[in-house]
Design a protein around this motif. Structure first.
Motif, mmCIF file in Angstrom:
data_model
loop_
_atom_site.group_PDB
_atom_site.id
_atom_site.type_symbol
_atom_site.label_atom_id
_atom_site.label_comp_id
_atom_site.label_asym_id
_atom_site.label_seq_id
_atom_site.Cartn_x
_atom_site.Cartn_y
_atom_site.Cartn_z
ATOM 1 N N TYR A 175 0.930 -1.227 -0.004
ATOM 2 C CA TYR A 175 0.121 -0.024 -0.142
ATOM 3 C C TYR A 175 0.685 1.084 0.100
ATOM 4 C CZ TYR A 175 -4.076 -2.889 1.014
ATOM 5 O OH TYR A 175 -5.017 -4.038 0.933
ATOM 6 N N ARG A 176 1.935 1.246 0.810
ATOM 7 C CA ARG A 176 2.773 2.479 0.561
ATOM 8 C C ARG A 176 3.334 2.682 -0.667
ATOM 9 N NH1 ARG A 176 5.927 0.778 6.293
ATOM 10 N NH2 ARG A 176 4.358 1.431 7.648
ATOM 11 N N ILE A 177 3.839 1.400 -1.406
ATOM 12 C CA ILE A 177 4.251 1.828 -2.680
ATOM 13 C C ILE A 177 3.108 2.369 -3.817
ATOM 14 C CG2 ILE A 177 5.087 0.459 -4.985
ATOM 15 C CD1 ILE A 177 6.305 -1.418 -2.750
ATOM 16 N N VAL A 178 1.930 1.812 -3.386
ATOM 17 C CA VAL A 178 0.887 2.262 -4.319
ATOM 18 C C VAL A 178 0.257 3.697 -4.120
ATOM 19 C CG1 VAL A 178 -1.561 1.990 -5.034
ATOM 20 C CG2 VAL A 178 -0.043 -0.189 -4.815
ATOM 21 N N LYS A 179 0.638 3.994 -2.802
ATOM 22 C CA LYS A 179 0.409 5.327 -2.563
ATOM 23 C C LYS A 179 1.100 6.353 -3.162
ATOM 24 C CE LYS A 179 -1.187 7.560 1.796
ATOM 25 N NZ LYS A 179 -1.393 9.140 1.476
ATOM 26 N N GLU A 180 2.078 5.885 -3.594
ATOM 27 C CA GLU A 180 3.349 6.838 -4.104
ATOM 28 C C GLU A 180 3.027 7.055 -5.840
ATOM 29 O OE1 GLU A 180 5.243 8.984 -2.519
ATOM 30 O OE2 GLU A 180 4.119 7.798 -0.703
ATOM 31 N N ILE A 181 2.066 6.076 -6.301
ATOM 32 C CA ILE A 181 1.858 6.285 -7.768
ATOM 33 C C ILE A 181 1.294 7.670 -7.983
ATOM 34 C CG2 ILE A 181 0.692 5.390 -9.753
ATOM 35 C CD1 ILE A 181 0.602 2.689 -8.237
ATOM 36 N N PRO A 182 1.837 8.327 -8.950
ATOM 37 C CA PRO A 182 1.436 9.909 -9.195
ATOM 38 C C PRO A 182 -0.019 9.960 -9.824
ATOM 39 C CG PRO A 182 3.829 9.650 -9.844
ATOM 40 C CD PRO A 182 3.233 8.205 -9.562
ATOM 41 N N TYR A 183 -0.828 10.953 -9.710
ATOM 42 C CA TYR A 183 -2.112 11.167 -10.318
ATOM 43 C C TYR A 183 -1.720 11.018 -11.876
ATOM 44 C CZ TYR A 183 -6.188 13.908 -11.645
ATOM 45 O OH TYR A 183 -7.386 14.300 -12.283
ATOM 46 N N GLY A 184 -2.530 10.456 -12.499
ATOM 47 C CA GLY A 184 -2.515 10.235 -13.908
ATOM 48 C C GLY A 184 -1.460 9.262 -14.391
ATOM 49 N N GLU A 185 -0.794 8.545 -13.581
ATOM 50 C CA GLU A 185 0.136 7.357 -13.891
ATOM 51 C C GLU A 185 -0.322 6.211 -13.378
ATOM 52 O OE1 GLU A 185 4.058 8.648 -13.187
ATOM 53 O OE2 GLU A 185 3.754 10.749 -13.558
ATOM 54 N N THR A 186 0.250 5.059 -14.043
ATOM 55 C CA THR A 186 0.016 3.773 -13.516
ATOM 56 C C THR A 186 1.159 2.803 -13.601
ATOM 57 O OG1 THR A 186 -0.259 2.917 -15.649
ATOM 58 C CG2 THR A 186 -2.326 3.754 -14.865
ATOM 59 N N MET A 187 0.832 1.806 -12.617
ATOM 60 C CA MET A 187 2.154 0.675 -12.459
ATOM 61 C C MET A 187 1.228 -0.471 -12.710
ATOM 62 S SD MET A 187 4.425 2.172 -9.221
ATOM 63 C CE MET A 187 5.394 0.423 -9.629
ATOM 64 N N THR A 188 2.018 -1.579 -13.297
ATOM 65 C CA THR A 188 1.273 -2.860 -13.489
ATOM 66 C C THR A 188 1.436 -3.779 -12.096
ATOM 67 O OG1 THR A 188 3.188 -4.174 -14.197
ATOM 68 C CG2 THR A 188 1.836 -3.204 -15.655
ATOM 69 N N TYR A 189 0.727 -4.711 -11.983
ATOM 70 C CA TYR A 189 0.544 -5.471 -10.700
ATOM 71 C C TYR A 189 2.011 -5.929 -10.766
ATOM 72 C CZ TYR A 189 -4.451 -5.298 -10.641
ATOM 73 O OH TYR A 189 -5.843 -4.980 -10.615
ATOM 74 N N GLY A 190 2.675 -6.414 -11.926
ATOM 75 C CA GLY A 190 3.927 -6.866 -11.640
ATOM 76 C C GLY A 190 5.070 -5.991 -11.226
ATOM 77 N N GLU A 191 5.180 -4.661 -11.722
ATOM 78 C CA GLU A 191 6.021 -3.625 -11.508
ATOM 79 C C GLU A 191 5.789 -3.371 -9.865
ATOM 80 O OE1 GLU A 191 6.164 -1.008 -15.518
ATOM 81 O OE2 GLU A 191 4.695 -0.651 -14.069
ATOM 82 N N VAL A 192 4.536 -3.317 -9.244
ATOM 83 C CA VAL A 192 4.448 -3.158 -7.846
ATOM 84 C C VAL A 192 5.012 -4.265 -6.979
ATOM 85 C CG1 VAL A 192 2.659 -2.815 -6.009
ATOM 86 C CG2 VAL A 192 2.257 -1.520 -7.989
ATOM 87 N N ALA A 193 4.711 -5.474 -7.646
ATOM 88 C CA ALA A 193 5.480 -6.519 -7.083
ATOM 89 C C ALA A 193 6.802 -6.447 -6.767
ATOM 90 C CB ALA A 193 4.874 -7.956 -7.699
#
Length: 146
Positions: free
Chosen positions: A73-91
């Motif tokens: 959740y801490r990693i996901v909270k840092e994803i900027p507005y208007g941008e995405t990350m894949t499940y694999g990138e977060v993993a």
């Protein structure tokens, strides 16, 4: 500790928020407009109207030490507005696998605050509870092409 709740419309859905003076406790979505009375924090209302890009000042109970997915959740909270990350990138950043990230996103108690809608599949949008149409609407509002 005082606890408050309120709802706000977002398309055909209502965003329901429970919070204390210190942090957001829970966010959910419902099609039932009679779920709860009351208003929600102004910064979330502004976000839902496309007038605020930053909810980072809001604290989520899920990012506190001891929560089973707090690192994700801490990693996901840092994803900027208007941008995405894949499940694999977060993993990869979290040192786990994409399925664990998917489970964490499904169990996210504070969507919007922990912007799980910004976590997408490698080949598409991916899922969202209770409906992928909410995820798609949030991404479109943020200017992400889906």
């Amino acid at each position: 500790m005082n606890t408050y709740s309120g709802r706000y419309p977002f398309g055909y859905w209502h965003v329901i928020v429970w919070w204390s003076d210190e942090r957001i406790i829970r966010v959910s979505f419902s099609r039932n407009p009679d779920v709860t009375d009351g208003d929600i924090p102004a910064v979330i209302r502004l976000y839902l109207n496309g007038k605020n890009r930053n909810l980072s000042m809001l604290k989520s109970s899920a990012t506190e030490d001891g929560h089973p997915y707090c690192g994700i959740y801490r990693i996901v909270k840092e994803i900027p507005y208007g941008e995405t990350m894949t499940y694999g990138e977060v993993a990869k950043k979290a040192g786990t696998n994409a399925r664990v990230v998917g489970t964490a996103m499904k169990r996210n108690p504070t969507p919007l605050i922990i912007p799980c809608h910004r976590v997408v599949a490698k080949s598409g949008t991916g899922g969202f509870t209770p409906s992928v149409e909410i995820k798609e609407a949030l991404l479109r509002m943020e200017g992400v092409k889906i």
